[in-house]
Design an enzyme around this catalytic site. Sequence first.
Site, PDB file in Angstrom:
ATOM      1  N   ASP A 125      26.874 -12.621  24.980  1.00  0.00           N
ATOM      2  CA  ASP A 125      27.583 -13.421  23.419  1.00  0.00           C
ATOM      3  C   ASP A 125      25.779 -14.779  24.231  1.00  0.00           C
ATOM      4  OD1 ASP A 125      27.656 -15.363  26.506  1.00  0.00           O
ATOM      5  OD2 ASP A 125      29.143 -16.354  24.922  1.00  0.00           O
ATOM      6  N   GLU A 126      25.290 -14.384  25.538  1.00  0.00           N
ATOM      7  CA  GLU A 126      23.791 -15.112  25.496  1.00  0.00           C
ATOM      8  C   GLU A 126      22.338 -14.601  24.702  1.00  0.00           C
ATOM      9  OE1 GLU A 126      23.302 -16.225  29.878  1.00  0.00           O
ATOM     10  OE2 GLU A 126      25.161 -15.678  29.853  1.00  0.00           O
ATOM     11  N   TYR A 151      16.547 -13.300  31.099  1.00  0.00           N
ATOM     12  CA  TYR A 151      18.283 -11.900  31.532  1.00  0.00           C
ATOM     13  C   TYR A 151      18.209 -12.129  29.784  1.00  0.00           C
ATOM     14  CZ  TYR A 151      22.691 -11.062  31.278  1.00  0.00           C
ATOM     15  OH  TYR A 151      24.710 -10.583  30.913  1.00  0.00           O
ATOM     16  N   LYS A 155      18.623  -8.679  27.307  1.00  0.00           N
ATOM     17  CA  LYS A 155      19.824  -8.225  27.145  1.00  0.00           C
ATOM     18  C   LYS A 155      19.394  -7.904  25.395  1.00  0.00           C
ATOM     19  CE  LYS A 155      23.549  -7.144  28.866  1.00  0.00           C
ATOM     20  NZ  LYS A 155      23.458  -6.014  29.562  1.00  0.00           N
TER      21      LYS A 155
HETATM   22  P1  NAD Z   1      26.976  -6.372  38.041  1.00  0.00           P
HETATM   23  O1  NAD Z   1      25.331  -7.502  38.410  1.00  0.00           O
HETATM   24  O2  NAD Z   1      28.174  -7.092  39.164  1.00  0.00           O
HETATM   25  O3  NAD Z   1      26.396  -5.061  38.351  1.00  0.00           O
HETATM   26  C1  NAD Z   1      25.417  -4.448  37.877  1.00  0.00           C
HETATM   27  C2  NAD Z   1      25.717  -3.194  38.036  1.00  0.00           C
HETATM   28  O4  NAD Z   1      23.830  -1.891  37.247  1.00  0.00           O
HETATM   29  C3  NAD Z   1      25.474  -2.836  39.767  1.00  0.00           C
HETATM   30  O5  NAD Z   1      26.625  -2.331  39.837  1.00  0.00           O
HETATM   31  C4  NAD Z   1      23.867  -2.669  39.943  1.00  0.00           C
HETATM   32  O6  NAD Z   1      24.089  -1.595  41.100  1.00  0.00           O
HETATM   33  C5  NAD Z   1      23.892  -1.667  38.415  1.00  0.00           C
HETATM   34  N1  NAD Z   1      22.791  -1.380  38.229  1.00  0.00           N
HETATM   35  C6  NAD Z   1      21.512  -2.268  38.042  1.00  0.00           C
HETATM   36  N2  NAD Z   1      20.547  -1.790  37.631  1.00  0.00           N
HETATM   37  C7  NAD Z   1      20.297  -0.056  37.480  1.00  0.00           C
HETATM   38  C8  NAD Z   1      19.356   0.753  37.355  1.00  0.00           C
HETATM   39  N3  NAD Z   1      18.376   0.782  37.421  1.00  0.00           N
HETATM   40  N4  NAD Z   1      20.227   1.595  36.837  1.00  0.00           N
HETATM   41  C9  NAD Z   1      21.960   1.541  37.268  1.00  0.00           C
HETATM   42  N5  NAD Z   1      22.214   1.000  37.883  1.00  0.00           N
HETATM   43  C10 NAD Z   1      21.826  -0.355  38.072  1.00  0.00           C
HETATM   44  O7  NAD Z   1      26.810  -7.128  37.120  1.00  0.00           O
HETATM   45  P2  NAD Z   1      27.969  -7.302  35.511  1.00  0.00           P
HETATM   46  O8  NAD Z   1      28.408  -8.500  35.612  1.00  0.00           O
HETATM   47  O9  NAD Z   1      29.394  -6.243  35.828  1.00  0.00           O
HETATM   48  O10 NAD Z   1      28.123  -7.081  34.590  1.00  0.00           O
HETATM   49  C11 NAD Z   1      28.021  -5.566  33.722  1.00  0.00           C
HETATM   50  C12 NAD Z   1      27.123  -6.170  31.615  1.00  0.00           C
HETATM   51  O11 NAD Z   1      28.325  -6.669  31.429  1.00  0.00           O
HETATM   52  C13 NAD Z   1      25.823  -6.213  32.102  1.00  0.00           C
HETATM   53  O12 NAD Z   1      25.076  -4.587  30.868  1.00  0.00           O
HETATM   54  C14 NAD Z   1      26.149  -7.869  31.179  1.00  0.00           C
HETATM   55  O13 NAD Z   1      24.747  -8.148  30.524  1.00  0.00           O
HETATM   56  C15 NAD Z   1      27.103  -7.156  30.565  1.00  0.00           C
HETATM   57  N6  NAD Z   1      28.037  -8.869  30.481  1.00  0.00           N
HETATM   58  C16 NAD Z   1      28.107  -9.635  31.414  1.00  0.00           C
HETATM   59  C17 NAD Z   1      29.170 -11.453  31.392  1.00  0.00           C
HETATM   60  C18 NAD Z   1      29.392 -11.313  33.210  1.00  0.00           C
HETATM   61  O14 NAD Z   1      30.384 -12.388  32.628  1.00  0.00           O
HETATM   62  N7  NAD Z   1      29.391 -11.288  34.159  1.00  0.00           N
HETATM   63  C19 NAD Z   1      28.915 -11.442  30.436  1.00  0.00           C
HETATM   64  C20 NAD Z   1      29.354 -10.206  29.095  1.00  0.00           C
HETATM   65  C21 NAD Z   1      28.351  -9.552  28.962  1.00  0.00           C
HETATM   66  P1  TYD Z   2      26.754 -18.276  35.840  1.00  0.00           P
HETATM   67  O1  TYD Z   2      27.749 -18.229  36.498  1.00  0.00           O
HETATM   68  O2  TYD Z   2      25.334 -17.958  36.491  1.00  0.00           O
HETATM   69  O3  TYD Z   2      26.406 -17.809  34.276  1.00  0.00           O
HETATM   70  P2  TYD Z   2      25.918 -17.873  33.398  1.00  0.00           P
HETATM   71  O4  TYD Z   2      24.533 -19.069  33.264  1.00  0.00           O
HETATM   72  O5  TYD Z   2      25.486 -16.256  32.590  1.00  0.00           O
HETATM   73  O6  TYD Z   2      26.626 -18.845  32.119  1.00  0.00           O
HETATM   74  O7  TYD Z   2      26.874 -19.624  35.540  1.00  0.00           O
HETATM   75  C1  TYD Z   2      27.893 -19.887  34.680  1.00  0.00           C
HETATM   76  C2  TYD Z   2      27.983 -21.862  34.530  1.00  0.00           C
HETATM   77  O8  TYD Z   2      28.282 -21.999  35.929  1.00  0.00           O
HETATM   78  C3  TYD Z   2      26.304 -22.245  34.019  1.00  0.00           C
HETATM   79  O9  TYD Z   2      26.651 -23.540  33.735  1.00  0.00           O
HETATM   80  C4  TYD Z   2      25.475 -22.585  35.579  1.00  0.00           C
HETATM   81  C5  TYD Z   2      26.253 -23.030  36.436  1.00  0.00           C
HETATM   82  N1  TYD Z   2      26.326 -23.360  37.621  1.00  0.00           N
HETATM   83  C6  TYD Z   2      26.476 -24.255  38.269  1.00  0.00           C
HETATM   84  O10 TYD Z   2      26.395 -25.778  38.025  1.00  0.00           O
HETATM   85  N2  TYD Z   2      25.760 -24.007  39.632  1.00  0.00           N
HETATM   86  C7  TYD Z   2      25.829 -22.994  40.536  1.00  0.00           C
HETATM   87  O11 TYD Z   2      25.713 -22.515  41.650  1.00  0.00           O
HETATM   88  C8  TYD Z   2      25.862 -21.531  39.648  1.00  0.00           C
HETATM   89  C9  TYD Z   2      25.854 -20.192  40.244  1.00  0.00           C
HETATM   90  C10 TYD Z   2      26.014 -22.096  38.333  1.00  0.00           C
END
Ligand code: NAD
Ligand code: TYD
Length: 339
Positions: A125-126, A151, A155
């Site tokens: 959603d970002e 980032y 995306k």
């Molecule tokens: P993460 O950083 O924990 O995991 C990313 C994985 O991708 C890792 O295992 C890494 O080794 C692999 N990777 C990175 N670069 C690569 C490359 N060039 N080739 C092959 N593998 C590679 O990320 P996450 O939090 O699990 O997020 C997964 C997906 O979900 C992402 O696309 C992210 O944008 C999306 N997403 C995340 C959130 C969140 O809150 N974390 C929310 C919405 C969407």
């Molecule tokens: P984050 O987990 O980095 O996710 P995103 O930026 O993708 O939403 O951060 C979640 C929220 O927490 C964001 O508003 C930034 C804040 N934040 C802190 O206040 N301290 C921290 O050390 C980090 C990593 C995030």
Amino acid sequence: MRWVVTGGAGFIGSHFVRTAVTEGWADHIVVLDALTYAGNLENLEPIGYKDGWEFIRGDICNPADVEAAIGSDTDAIFHFAAESHVDRSILSAADFVRTNVLGTQVLLDVARQRGVKRFVHISTDEVYGSLALDDSARFTETTPLNPTSPYAASKASADHLVLAACRTHGLDAVITRCSNNYGPYQFPEKFIPLFITNALDGTPLPLYGDGRNVRDWVHVDDHIRGVYRAWKHGRSGAVYNFGGDCERANRDIAARIVELLHVDPALIQRVADRPAHDIRYATDASLAKKELGWIPGPIIDERLPELISWYRDHRDWWQNIKAGAYRDYYERMYGRRGS
Ligand code: NAD
Ligand code: TYD
């Protein structure tokens, strides 16, 4: 049914793979992951090395690696792989453009060459940018893309490429855009696991700015079940938002973690704000509920205690990470933001 899951050793991808293998969602799953600092094969240990899935270490930007993973019998690609941390993208954006933009295009090209039946692209959603604090508006699938961080911009670029492949070449693709996830095996640079593990260590919890920023929290299990439903029921070319109907200010989440862990609230320390810090995310998931039959489970307030227990019980997992690849980054970040 044969699937390829990119990024399956990361936080969300590994939850998807563990669940898919355990619940038999596919006959065979190939996990394609480069094992960057965020990828960790320990995240897949609970399912063991058995029939039903295999691991290929490979880079999605490298066509040969992608061709080794995707065959003419691949039914679906679930594309989770990404550089995923906003703060890192502010420090250096090149890897984000490479993996999130170029890597997505390489996958799309090979998917098309191999006749893959469906491409499920995991976005965020970002891409929509930020909402105002004093507003009740939420992101819908038609909200214009207006990303703030490198980032989010990378995306959004990937989303455009997926839709372009769909429109230009007739690739069957679905995009999901979920709000902030929390759950087990989340890399402890992200807000919630960072705060829980620092509190368990008795070290400061670095709250950016005044902590009023709002995020809409979704449990990772709800997210991956939405992704599965998008594959199964989604319309080709459609975008589906997932949100938790659960907006919480960072400072309230921090206070709750401190309370549940019975640590000193003074551990929460305000540090310099993130540049161009999005103030509020809130995601309208009505379309996913209507078309996919997706329903999120209990909200974060009910799930935080079990999550804290998980991090307490998996101390080795996060301590190894914090002692290793993550340490330099944390010192750089905290040094930069510290008073
Ligand atoms: P993460 O950083 O924990 O995991 C990313 C994985 O991708 C890792 O295992 C890494 O080794 C692999 N990777 C990175 N670069 C690569 C490359 N060039 N080739 C092959 N593998 C590679 O990320 P996450 O939090 O699990 O997020 C997964 C997906 O979900 C992402 O696309 C992210 O944008 C999306 N997403 C995340 C959130 C969140 O809150 N974390 C929310 C919405 C969407
Ligand atoms: P984050 O987990 O980095 O996710 P995103 O930026 O993708 O939403 O951060 C979640 C929220 O927490 C964001 O508003 C930034 C804040 N934040 C802190 O206040 N301290 C921290 O050390 C980090 C990593 C995030």
